[in-house]
Write a protein that holds these residues in place. Structure first.
Motif, PDB file in Angstrom:
ATOM      1  N   LEU A   1       8.602  11.208   7.725  1.00 39.51           N
ATOM      2  CA  LEU A   1       8.031  11.057   5.912  1.00 39.51           C
ATOM      3  C   LEU A   1       7.346  12.456   6.362  1.00 39.51           C
TER       4      LEU A   1
ATOM      5  N   LEU B   1      15.110   9.493  -0.008  1.00 37.90           N
ATOM      6  CA  LEU B   1      15.089   8.396   0.738  1.00 37.90           C
ATOM      7  C   LEU B   1      16.652   7.687  -0.201  1.00 37.90           C
TER       8      LEU B   1
ATOM      9  N   GLU C   1       2.850   3.677   3.508  1.00 37.58           N
ATOM     10  CA  GLU C   1       2.392   5.234   3.990  1.00 37.58           C
ATOM     11  C   GLU C   1       3.135   6.115   2.752  1.00 37.58           C
ATOM     12  N   ILE C   2       4.410   5.518   2.151  1.00 41.13           N
ATOM     13  CA  ILE C   2       4.693   6.338   1.636  1.00 41.13           C
ATOM     14  C   ILE C   2       3.722   6.825   0.581  1.00 41.13           C
ATOM     15  N   ARG C   3       3.083   5.658  -0.230  1.00 40.38           N
ATOM     16  CA  ARG C   3       2.103   5.523  -1.108  1.00 40.38           C
ATOM     17  C   ARG C   3       0.975   6.612  -1.122  1.00 40.38           C
TER      18      ARG C   3
ATOM     19  N   ARG D   1       2.158  10.068  -0.489  1.00 45.95           N
ATOM     20  CA  ARG D   1       2.352  10.366  -2.385  1.00 45.95           C
ATOM     21  C   ARG D   1       1.217  10.751  -2.783  1.00 45.95           C
TER      22      ARG D   1
ATOM     23  N   ALA E   1       9.046   4.343  -4.044  1.00 45.13           N
ATOM     24  CA  ALA E   1       9.745   5.958  -4.736  1.00 45.13           C
ATOM     25  C   ALA E   1       8.844   6.356  -5.598  1.00 45.13           C
TER      26      ALA E   1
ATOM     27  N   VAL F   1       9.069  11.410  -4.362  1.00 50.06           N
ATOM     28  CA  VAL F   1      10.000  10.670  -3.426  1.00 50.06           C
ATOM     29  C   VAL F   1      10.790   9.894  -4.364  1.00 50.06           C
TER      30      VAL F   1
ATOM     31  N   VAL G   1       6.226   1.103   5.813  1.00 51.73           N
ATOM     32  CA  VAL G   1       7.150   2.026   5.822  1.00 51.73           C
ATOM     33  C   VAL G   1       6.207   2.525   3.906  1.00 51.73           C
ATOM     34  N   TYR G   2       6.626   1.087   3.028  1.00 47.90           N
ATOM     35  CA  TYR G   2       5.610   1.810   2.218  1.00 47.90           C
ATOM     36  C   TYR G   2       4.925   1.924   1.366  1.00 47.90           C
TER      37      TYR G   2
END
Length: 326
Positions: A98, A112, A130-132, A135, A162, A143, A127-128
């Motif tokens: 990511l 993803l 880090e995605i936020r 973003r 996402a 995403v 992971v959740y």
């Protein structure tokens, strides 16, 4: 014939045999050296071809992965199999991919591509989050989670972070629940006449031991731990999906059931039907796809083939593991 002549002839015969023996020895030595050189060339060539093959397989420039790709593109990250530490779909691998995708100046959007039944709530949570976070740092890069055969439990946990979720009409989506399975061998041990002797410091230290009968208070405690994890799961899904969830009070929405993509769409669990190529082409607007998935090293794969994780799997099968989003 004189004695001197006979002696000379005998000596000549001996010398002739010696020369022939020496000749044979030298010829054999030369042939052995030639064979050694041929085998040496063969193994050197084999080693060279192996190194070239490894270079082709793992070089980012030759396999189209990672940073340094030229031209505008959609970044693709695969999330396959069990989401767990030391697995291909570990938080470390996914987060590393990511970060590379977000930091690439040519990335126009990130997909993803999910094909997983779930796994560790801790890994999925990493992971959740880090995605936020990413973003927020890169608001211009969207995403998209695209579910293939299955995106359930811990995999859906990740997908809910996402911007949008897509799936095929027959994909399996959801399973918003928590499980922790074990076995009970008490009756078997009684039949075999085997006594279980466990020495602990702490009243409940061995409360997950499958060779001892469960206790009501320990069962209630463990159920409470699972309920807490389930509430956390529900909270992140509501946070990620927001008002897109059509009926947040649906009696079975968070029950652990799975739905097909066609059923999940009106529930608000996904935003549309489509594949990764569809999302890249029609949603992101960049059909050129570059794979940023972190691959396992050859050593890691070799270790797994040798059964390096047998003990871990045994512990999991006996219930000596934490809750699982599967």
């Amino acid at each position: 014939m004189s004695d001197e002549f006979k002696a000379a002839a005998s000596q000549a015969s001996v010398d002739d045999k010696s020369w022939k023996l020496l000749e044979k020895t030298l010829l054999a030595s030369v042939q052995e050296q030639r064979r050694s050189r041929r085998w040496g060339i063969f193994f050197k060539s084999l080693t060279f071809l192996y190194l070239v093959a490894m270079l082709v397989m793992f070089s980012p420039l030759m396999n189209g992965r990672g940073v340094g790709s030229s031209g505008s593109h959609t970044a693709l990250i695969d999330i396959r199999g069990v989401i767990a530490d030391k697995e291909a779909a570990s938080a470390d691998n996914i987060i590393g991919s990511l970060r590379q995708a977000f930091e690439d100046k040519q990335t126009k959007g990130i997909i993803l591509r999910i094909n997983s039944g779930g796994g560790s709530p801790v890994q999925a949570g990493y992971v959740y989050d880090e995605i936020r976070r990413l973003r927020g740092e890169h608001p211009n890069i969207k995403v998209y989670a695209v579910i293939a055969d299955i995106g359930a439990s811990g995999a859906y946990y990740i997908a809910s972070a996402a911007d949008q979720i897509y799936a095929d009409k027959a994909s399996l989506v959801g399973s918003i629940g928590v499980t922790a399975a074990t076995f009970g061998f008490v009756g078997t041990m009684e039949k075999l006449g085997v006594d279980r002797r466990v020495y602990t410091s702490g009243e409940h230290k061995a409360f997950l031991d499958p060779f001892q009968p469960p206790k009501a208070d320990e069962t209630a405690f463990w159920q409470g731990a699972l309920d807490t994890t389930h509430k956390q799961f529900i909270a992140v899904v509501k946070q990620g999906r927001g008002d897109r969830l059509k009926d947040k009070e649906h009696p079975e929405l968070f029950s652990g059931l799975v739905w097909t993509g066609e059923q999940a769409l009106p529930l608000g669990l996904i935003d549309g039907l489509g594949s990764s190529s569809y999302v890249a082409r029609e949603v992101i607007g960049e059909k050129n796809i570059v794979d940023f998935t972190t691959e396992e090293s050859p050593l890691d794969r070799f270790s797994k083939k040798l059964g390096a994780s047998v003990a871990e799997r045994l512990a999991m099968s006996m219930g000596l593991e934490g809750p699982s989003l599967r």
